[in-house]
Design a protein around this motif. Structure first.
Motif, PDB file in Angstrom:
ATOM      1  N   ASP A 226      -0.076  22.976 -11.131  1.00  0.00           N
ATOM      2  CA  ASP A 226      -1.465  22.865 -10.700  1.00  0.00           C
ATOM      3  C   ASP A 226      -1.565  21.758  -9.657  1.00  0.00           C
ATOM      4  O   ASP A 226      -0.591  21.050  -9.375  1.00  0.00           O
ATOM      5  CB  ASP A 226      -2.386  22.571 -11.893  1.00  0.00           C
ATOM      6  N   ASP A 227      -2.779  21.626  -9.097  1.00  0.00           N
ATOM      7  CA  ASP A 227      -2.983  20.677  -8.001  1.00  0.00           C
ATOM      8  C   ASP A 227      -3.209  19.260  -8.502  1.00  0.00           C
ATOM      9  O   ASP A 227      -3.854  19.051  -9.541  1.00  0.00           O
ATOM     10  CB  ASP A 227      -4.232  21.058  -7.186  1.00  0.00           C
ATOM     11  N   PHE A 228      -2.728  18.297  -7.741  1.00  0.00           N
ATOM     12  CA  PHE A 228      -3.274  16.948  -7.775  1.00  0.00           C
ATOM     13  C   PHE A 228      -4.469  16.975  -6.831  1.00  0.00           C
ATOM     14  O   PHE A 228      -4.344  17.364  -5.670  1.00  0.00           O
ATOM     15  CB  PHE A 228      -2.253  15.918  -7.294  1.00  0.00           C
ATOM     16  N   ILE A 229      -5.651  16.570  -7.300  1.00  0.00           N
ATOM     17  CA  ILE A 229      -6.857  16.611  -6.482  1.00  0.00           C
ATOM     18  C   ILE A 229      -6.997  15.261  -5.787  1.00  0.00           C
ATOM     19  O   ILE A 229      -7.462  14.278  -6.368  1.00  0.00           O
ATOM     20  CB  ILE A 229      -8.113  16.916  -7.316  1.00  0.00           C
ATOM     21  N   GLY A 230      -6.567  15.200  -4.555  1.00  0.00           N
ATOM     22  CA  GLY A 230      -6.600  13.966  -3.792  1.00  0.00           C
ATOM     23  C   GLY A 230      -5.523  13.963  -2.737  1.00  0.00           C
ATOM     24  O   GLY A 230      -4.838  14.971  -2.507  1.00  0.00           O
ATOM     25  N   SER A 231      -5.374  12.823  -2.072  1.00  0.00           N
ATOM     26  CA  SER A 231      -4.437  12.765  -0.950  1.00  0.00           C
ATOM     27  C   SER A 231      -3.894  11.357  -0.795  1.00  0.00           C
ATOM     28  O   SER A 231      -4.323  10.420  -1.475  1.00  0.00           O
ATOM     29  CB  SER A 231      -5.147  13.197   0.342  1.00  0.00           C
ATOM     30  N   THR A 232      -2.947  11.217   0.101  1.00  0.00           N
ATOM     31  CA  THR A 232      -2.379   9.914   0.444  1.00  0.00           C
ATOM     32  C   THR A 232      -2.414   9.734   1.951  1.00  0.00           C
ATOM     33  O   THR A 232      -2.481  10.703   2.708  1.00  0.00           O
ATOM     34  CB  THR A 232      -0.919   9.790  -0.033  1.00  0.00           C
ATOM     35  N   GLU A 233      -2.400   8.489   2.387  1.00  0.00           N
ATOM     36  CA  GLU A 233      -2.356   8.199   3.824  1.00  0.00           C
ATOM     37  C   GLU A 233      -1.667   6.862   4.036  1.00  0.00           C
ATOM     38  O   GLU A 233      -1.892   5.890   3.294  1.00  0.00           O
ATOM     39  CB  GLU A 233      -3.755   8.159   4.435  1.00  0.00           C
ATOM     40  N   LEU A 234      -0.837   6.807   5.066  1.00  0.00           N
ATOM     41  CA  LEU A 234      -0.092   5.599   5.389  1.00  0.00           C
ATOM     42  C   LEU A 234      -0.857   4.789   6.434  1.00  0.00           C
ATOM     43  O   LEU A 234      -1.197   5.305   7.505  1.00  0.00           O
ATOM     44  CB  LEU A 234       1.286   5.983   5.920  1.00  0.00           C
ATOM     45  N   VAL A 235      -1.132   3.527   6.120  1.00  0.00           N
ATOM     46  CA  VAL A 235      -1.770   2.610   7.058  1.00  0.00           C
ATOM     47  C   VAL A 235      -1.010   1.290   7.009  1.00  0.00           C
ATOM     48  O   VAL A 235      -0.917   0.661   5.944  1.00  0.00           O
ATOM     49  CB  VAL A 235      -3.259   2.360   6.720  1.00  0.00           C
ATOM     50  N   ASN A 236      -0.434   0.893   8.152  1.00  0.00           N
ATOM     51  CA  ASN A 236       0.363  -0.340   8.212  1.00  0.00           C
ATOM     52  C   ASN A 236       1.421  -0.400   7.115  1.00  0.00           C
ATOM     53  O   ASN A 236       1.616  -1.424   6.451  1.00  0.00           O
ATOM     54  CB  ASN A 236      -0.544  -1.571   8.142  1.00  0.00           C
ATOM     55  N   ASP A 237       2.109   0.726   6.921  1.00  0.00           N
ATOM     56  CA  ASP A 237       3.199   0.842   5.953  1.00  0.00           C
ATOM     57  C   ASP A 237       2.759   0.624   4.506  1.00  0.00           C
ATOM     58  O   ASP A 237       3.585   0.327   3.633  1.00  0.00           O
ATOM     59  CB  ASP A 237       4.353  -0.107   6.287  1.00  0.00           C
ATOM     60  N   LYS A 238       1.485   0.788   4.237  1.00  0.00           N
ATOM     61  CA  LYS A 238       0.981   0.811   2.867  1.00  0.00           C
ATOM     62  C   LYS A 238       0.407   2.200   2.597  1.00  0.00           C
ATOM     63  O   LYS A 238      -0.207   2.809   3.467  1.00  0.00           O
ATOM     64  CB  LYS A 238      -0.071  -0.269   2.638  1.00  0.00           C
ATOM     65  N   VAL A 239       0.638   2.706   1.372  1.00  0.00           N
ATOM     66  CA  VAL A 239       0.209   4.059   1.011  1.00  0.00           C
ATOM     67  C   VAL A 239      -1.108   3.964   0.246  1.00  0.00           C
ATOM     68  O   VAL A 239      -1.155   3.393  -0.852  1.00  0.00           O
ATOM     69  CB  VAL A 239       1.276   4.763   0.159  1.00  0.00           C
ATOM     70  N   PHE A 240      -2.164   4.526   0.823  1.00  0.00           N
ATOM     71  CA  PHE A 240      -3.468   4.551   0.172  1.00  0.00           C
ATOM     72  C   PHE A 240      -3.657   5.912  -0.499  1.00  0.00           C
ATOM     73  O   PHE A 240      -3.369   6.953   0.099  1.00  0.00           O
ATOM     74  CB  PHE A 240      -4.581   4.267   1.174  1.00  0.00           C
ATOM     75  N   LEU A 241      -4.144   5.893  -1.736  1.00  0.00           N
ATOM     76  CA  LEU A 241      -4.219   7.085  -2.568  1.00  0.00           C
ATOM     77  C   LEU A 241      -5.656   7.354  -2.981  1.00  0.00           C
ATOM     78  O   LEU A 241      -6.365   6.437  -3.412  1.00  0.00           O
ATOM     79  CB  LEU A 241      -3.385   6.906  -3.846  1.00  0.00           C
ATOM     80  N   SER A 242      -6.088   8.602  -2.872  1.00  0.00           N
ATOM     81  CA  SER A 242      -7.369   8.998  -3.458  1.00  0.00           C
ATOM     82  C   SER A 242      -7.104   9.927  -4.629  1.00  0.00           C
ATOM     83  O   SER A 242      -6.212  10.773  -4.579  1.00  0.00           O
ATOM     84  CB  SER A 242      -8.258   9.691  -2.425  1.00  0.00           C
ATOM     85  N   SER A 243      -7.878   9.748  -5.698  1.00  0.00           N
ATOM     86  CA  SER A 243      -7.749  10.590  -6.886  1.00  0.00           C
ATOM     87  C   SER A 243      -9.128  11.014  -7.339  1.00  0.00           C
ATOM     88  O   SER A 243     -10.078  10.219  -7.329  1.00  0.00           O
ATOM     89  CB  SER A 243      -7.034   9.835  -8.011  1.00  0.00           C
ATOM     90  N   ASN A 244      -9.251  12.286  -7.752  1.00  0.00           N
ATOM     91  CA  ASN A 244     -10.527  12.855  -8.179  1.00  0.00           C
ATOM     92  C   ASN A 244     -10.435  13.327  -9.626  1.00  0.00           C
ATOM     93  O   ASN A 244     -10.151  14.494  -9.888  1.00  0.00           O
ATOM     94  CB  ASN A 244     -10.897  14.022  -7.264  1.00  0.00           C
ATOM     95  N   PRO A 245     -10.677  12.427 -10.581  1.00  0.00           N
ATOM     96  CA  PRO A 245     -10.582  12.813 -11.996  1.00  0.00           C
ATOM     97  C   PRO A 245     -11.888  13.349 -12.584  1.00  0.00           C
ATOM     98  O   PRO A 245     -12.018  13.439 -13.803  1.00  0.00           O
ATOM     99  CB  PRO A 245     -10.200  11.488 -12.663  1.00  0.00           C
TER     100      PRO A 245
END
Length: 438
Positions: A226-245
């Motif tokens: 199944d899906d993970f509901i959210g995404s990741t994005e790299l900014v200045n070599d840091k990984v930012f994560l969104s999660s939708n629980p």
């Protein structure tokens, strides 16, 4: 600073001055929904745009990958230059891509971010889920899928974490990602943990998965894949994560969307950032994460753009790298439509266009179908909506505007955006003027 292209876009392809631009104004039907096109130039000089469809719950056997020949505006021929059927299935084992039903054993995820092994590399890495037993993973796994564009073939899938099915516990059902830092790829699994793959060793990174405080979602037992509901994005070599629980039917402990940050240097949560909860009651879903930039193009932090249950413009929240709130771009909301409800906004493409301006192009639509597809454009360089880009722009020439776009790729050789979305049409538009058909 933001590089002139983003992971998943072939540098050699986009910089090739001979790159043609013959996708018809009405687009090319690919036979499957798809995320951001992957631009590639073959050894024979053919310019292609590949796309991989999404969702883990749609079944592993279904066809998921399509190739478009940009030079002709048609689907690609096979490696022997003969017409062939698209889309094709994805598999865990190396071998030619195959068409038809019940031939694949790989599912993907909700928000797909592909990574190339190098400039114009033929190899695409993508987030993959499979229930196929592999050594050490008898009930299936999440991991790194591999596509060889030159050979039109699967390359070997690499498992990272086993699928689980434990009632009352947080389970691994799927993943999202990837982002690349040096030789490592990073993503997130449904337990909220960060996974890591070493591209040199071709193996899981030691100690992964890493806990960064991101809330799990789609983690109830019995749902894999199944899906993970959210995404990741790299900014200045840091990984930012969104999660939708917030989706209680599949999530063990429902709650509001949240944003966290992972530091690949320490393999821990980013110092001082913490877990940011999106408390606005109008939040529909938080799927788009991007950098926040000043007018010189320097990253100030990260922003998340959440879908809005009441308006088409997203709910925007931004923080600096220390986790302090910063004011969202003041004109961003005006880049979006003035009407519509239940908006969906996916990852923007943030790139420098040929005049050196840093822009973000947002794929979006409203689920009430007031706007079945549009491109919204914001310029970080001018701190305003994009000058000369009347918008938000629906492509009325493609399926009467019903594109439901998911993502874009950019080719500076012809200043062209290539888009893909839910209805399966690949289309193009001028990155400066927004006119359709480059």
């Amino acid at each position: 600073m933001v590089p002139p292209s983003v992971p998943g876009t072939s540098l050699a392809a986009v910089l090739d001055k001979a790159h043609h631009r013959n996708i018809p104004v009405g687009g090319v039907y690919t036979g499957t929904d798809g995320f951001k096109p992957i631009l590639h130039t073959t050894p024979a000089g053919i310019h292609e745009a590949w796309t991989i469809s999404h969702h883990a719950y749609n079944g592993e056997a279904r066809p998921r990958v399509t190739c478009v020949n940009i030079d002709t505006g048609t689907l690609c021929n096979d490696t022997a230059s003969q017409a062939t059927e698209w889309p094709k299935a994805l598999n865990t084992s190396a071998g030619p891509l195959r068409a038809g039903g019940n031939v694949g054993n790989v599912a993907t995820t909700q928000v797909i971010q592909t990574v190339l092994d190098g400039a114009n590399s033929q190899f695409v890495r993508y987030p993959a889920v499979t229930t196929t037993p592999l050594p050490g993973y008898p009930s299936g796994s999440v991991g790194v899928g591999c596509l060889d564009m030159d050979q039109q073939a699967n390359c070997q899938y690499r498992p990272l974490v086993a699928l689980t099915n434990n009632p009352g516990q947080s389970n691994v059902n799927g993943l999202t990602g990837f982002d690349r830092v040096k030789d490592r790829l990073y993503g997130t699994i449904t337990t909220g943990e960060v996974i890591c793959y070493d591209t040199v060793l071709e193996a899981p990174c030691p100690g992964q998965p890493f806990d960064v405080g991101s809330p799990p979602n789609t983690d109830k037992a019995g749902f894999a894949p199944d899906d993970f509901i959210g995404s990741t994005e790299l900014v200045n070599d840091k990984v930012f994560l969104s999660s939708n629980p917030q989706y209680a039917a599949k999530t063990l402990h429902p709650g509001p969307p949240a944003v966290t940050c992972f530091d690949p240097v320490t393999n821990q949560a980013c110092a001082g950032f913490g877990t940011k909860i999106i408390t606005d009651h109008s939040v529909h879903s938080t799927l788009a994460v991007s950098g926040s930039f000043d007018t010189a193009g320097n990253a100030r932090g990260a922003c998340v753009f959440s879908g809005n249950a009441n308006f088409p413009a997203p709910i925007t929240n931004c923080w600096d790298f220390n986790g302090n709130p910063i004011t969202p771009p003041p004109e961003l909301a005006t880049a979006f439509p003035p009407a519509g409800r239940d908006s969906i906004v996916f990852q923007p493409l943030t790139t420098k266009i040929i005049n050196g301006e840093l822009r973000s192009y947002f794929p979006g639509y409203t689920e009430d179908r007031v706007h079945p597809g549009y491109t919204a454009c914001y310029s970080w360089t001018t701190a305003s909506t994009c000058h000369g880009f009347p918008g938000p722009l629906p492509n009325q020439n493609t399926f009467n505007g019903d594109t439901h776009p998911y993502g874009y790729a950019y080719n500076p050789a012809n200043n062209c955006l290539y888009g893909m979305g839910h209805t399966g049409y690949m289309f193009s538009e001028n990155a400066t003027t927004g006119s359709f058909g480059c």
